[in-house]
Design an enzyme around this catalytic site. Structure first.
Site, short mmCIF file in Angstrom:
data_model
loop_
_atom_site.label_atom_id
_atom_site.label_comp_id
_atom_site.label_asym_id
_atom_site.label_seq_id
_atom_site.Cartn_x
_atom_site.Cartn_y
_atom_site.Cartn_z
N LYS A 223 43.67 26.44 42.54
CA LYS A 223 43.52 27.31 41.35
C LYS A 223 44.81 27.44 40.53
O LYS A 223 44.75 27.65 39.33
CB LYS A 223 43.02 28.70 41.76
CG LYS A 223 41.55 28.71 42.18
CD LYS A 223 41.08 30.12 42.46
CE LYS A 223 39.60 30.15 42.76
NZ LYS A 223 39.07 31.52 42.85
N ASN B 222 39.69 28.70 37.49
CA ASN B 222 38.58 28.27 38.35
C ASN B 222 37.54 27.45 37.59
O ASN B 222 36.57 26.98 38.17
CB ASN B 222 37.92 29.46 39.08
CG ASN B 222 36.99 30.25 38.18
OD1 ASN B 222 37.03 30.13 36.96
ND2 ASN B 222 36.14 31.07 38.78
N GLY C 184 45.54 39.02 47.99
CA GLY C 184 45.37 37.60 47.67
C GLY C 184 44.74 37.41 46.30
O GLY C 184 44.85 38.26 45.41
N LYS D 221 54.01 43.05 50.47
CA LYS D 221 53.16 42.22 49.61
C LYS D 221 52.45 43.09 48.56
O LYS D 221 52.30 42.69 47.41
CB LYS D 221 52.11 41.49 50.45
CG LYS D 221 52.69 40.31 51.20
CD LYS D 221 51.60 39.46 51.81
CE LYS D 221 52.23 38.36 52.65
NZ LYS D 221 51.27 37.59 53.42
P1 NAP Z 1 43.34 35.18 50.07
O1 NAP Z 1 43.97 34.81 48.78
O2 NAP Z 1 43.62 34.36 51.29
O3 NAP Z 1 43.75 36.72 50.39
C1 NAP Z 1 43.30 37.38 51.54
C2 NAP Z 1 43.95 38.74 51.64
O4 NAP Z 1 43.36 39.40 52.77
C3 NAP Z 1 45.46 38.70 51.91
O5 NAP Z 1 46.08 39.74 51.22
C4 NAP Z 1 45.55 38.91 53.42
O6 NAP Z 1 46.71 39.58 53.84
C5 NAP Z 1 44.39 39.87 53.64
N1 NAP Z 1 43.94 39.82 55.02
C6 NAP Z 1 43.54 38.73 55.72
N2 NAP Z 1 43.20 39.08 56.97
C7 NAP Z 1 43.42 40.42 57.07
C8 NAP Z 1 43.29 41.37 58.12
N3 NAP Z 1 42.84 41.01 59.35
N4 NAP Z 1 43.59 42.65 57.86
C9 NAP Z 1 44.03 43.03 56.65
N5 NAP Z 1 44.20 42.18 55.60
C10 NAP Z 1 43.89 40.89 55.82
O7 NAP Z 1 41.75 35.21 49.94
P2 NAP Z 1 40.87 35.53 48.63
O8 NAP Z 1 40.62 34.27 47.90
O9 NAP Z 1 41.47 36.69 47.94
O10 NAP Z 1 39.47 35.92 49.31
C11 NAP Z 1 39.31 37.13 50.02
C12 NAP Z 1 37.82 37.31 50.35
O11 NAP Z 1 37.09 37.42 49.14
C13 NAP Z 1 37.21 36.12 51.10
O12 NAP Z 1 36.29 36.60 52.03
C14 NAP Z 1 36.50 35.33 50.02
O13 NAP Z 1 35.39 34.62 50.51
C15 NAP Z 1 36.05 36.47 49.10
N6 NAP Z 1 35.87 36.04 47.71
C16 NAP Z 1 34.64 36.19 47.17
C17 NAP Z 1 34.42 35.85 45.84
C18 NAP Z 1 33.04 36.04 45.25
O14 NAP Z 1 32.73 35.44 44.20
N7 NAP Z 1 32.21 36.84 45.86
C19 NAP Z 1 35.46 35.33 45.07
C20 NAP Z 1 36.73 35.21 45.65
C21 NAP Z 1 36.93 35.56 46.98
P3 NAP Z 1 48.09 38.80 54.14
O15 NAP Z 1 48.60 38.37 52.81
O16 NAP Z 1 48.92 39.83 54.81
O17 NAP Z 1 47.75 37.63 55.02
#
Ligand code: NAP
Length: 279
Positions: free
Chosen positions: A65, A86, A125, A151
């Site tokens: 992205k 995206n 994230g 963060k």
């Molecule tokens: P990402 O960029 O990898 O960010 C994930 C975030 O979650 C990070 O801040 C990470 O913290 C935190 N995290 C991970 N495991 C954790 C835990 N056990 N406890 C607390 N915090 C935790 O991922 P993303 O792209 O933002 O996606 C996040 C979720 O949203 C995913 O499930 C994805 O499938 C969903 N999503 C859905 C859509 C939709 O259209 N519905 C669109 C985008 C994303 P750290 O930085 O500390 O590791």
């Protein structure tokens, strides 16, 4: 006229709902477009960009992205604000867009969740950045909640630099407390296959009027189930996934859709996802 070609690029890119959703959106708009999956890593972009430029348009998922940006002629205003793309439309110029914000806002709108007041956003994230910037633009009082306060502070600082009147506090997940109009989960906690987890304490969840979970697999996370049991208005991420795809077709073809067709597509996408993951 040869069929126009579209794709989603990502790496790794195994199971993705994108072909199912985009094929239906082409059909509904009476547009012709072939839609495929391309596994391309950021390292491969310098070589593969030639092939991507031959497409009429494409979608981009993790981890490309940001990496795609240097290969585009221009970003639209929101993609530039987010530093994330995206959707690309190729024509006389290759232009990058981000439709995640549209997807998020439409998902809230059709779940009757008003985007105002006190909002807690969990995570730092890509999805959290979308929720945070949109909440700041909407003038919400934001609490950005993370397991790593450094963060959260750094993302909050970045948002305030770009949206100077943003009202953002940060806190650790373990310290989350207080009444919220909306809790938005932007972490993968509760996602398939680790579906038994919830990202915040049940005590904190009980004080949230509305809950949005970005996760769409499972369709209802334990967070959503518990929020509903508390009497809160709660919705999962499948509708956001479909609405962000709708916004891509608005960009590519100026397509318009009937709400009943999109609601049907959200239901059908849910069934399709169950077929893929829960055979
Ligand atoms: P990402 O960029 O990898 O960010 C994930 C975030 O979650 C990070 O801040 C990470 O913290 C935190 N995290 C991970 N495991 C954790 C835990 N056990 N406890 C607390 N915090 C935790 O991922 P993303 O792209 O933002 O996606 C996040 C979720 O949203 C995913 O499930 C994805 O499938 C969903 N999503 C859905 C859509 C939709 O259209 N519905 C669109 C985008 C994303 P750290 O930085 O500390 O590791």
């Amino acid at each position: 006229m040869p069929e126009r070609k579209f794709a989603v690029i990502g790496h790794p890119i195994g199971h993705t709902m994108s072909p199912f959703i985009h094929k239906r959106l082409f059909e509904l708009a009476h547009e012709k477009g072939e839609y495929t999956i391309l596994d391309i890593s950021p390292d491969e972009l310098p070589v593969k960009i030639k092939n991507l430029n031959e497409l009429s348009g494409y979608n981009i998922t993790i981890p490309n992205k940001q990496a795609i940006i240097p290969y585009l002629d221009r970003l639209d205003e929101k993609a530039a604000l987010y530093g994330s793309v995206n959707t690309v439309k190729n024509g006389s110029e290759c232009v990058g867009f981000t439709t995640d914000p549209n997807g998020f806002l439409k998902a809230l709108e059709y779940a009757n969740i008003s985007f105002s007041g006190n909002i807690a956003i969990i995570g730092c994230g890509g999805a959290a950045r979308t929720f945070l910037y949109e909440a700041a633009l909407a003038g919400c009082n934001i609490t950005l909640v993370a397991r790593d306060i450094g963060k959260a502070d750094s993302l909050a600082k970045e948002a305030v630099q770009k949206i100077p009147n943003a009202n953002i506090n940060t806190c650790l997940i373990s310290d989350l407390n207080g009444e919220f109009d909306l809790l938005a989960n932007a972490t993968p906690v509760g996602m398939y296959p680790n579906t038994n987890h919830i990202p915040v304490s049940e005590k904190a969840l009980a004080k949230c009027k509305n809950v949005f979970d970005a996760i769409y697999n499972p369709l209802e996370t334990v967070l959503i189930q518990k929020a509903k049991a508390n009497g809160s208005n709660a919705v999962g991420g499948m509708s956001m996934l479909v609405w962000q795809a709708v916004a891509a077709h608005e960009i590519w073809d100026n397509s318009t859709y009937h709400i009943d067709d999109i609601n049907q597509l959200i239901e059908d996408s849910a069934k399709e996802m169950k077929k893929i993951f829960y055979k």
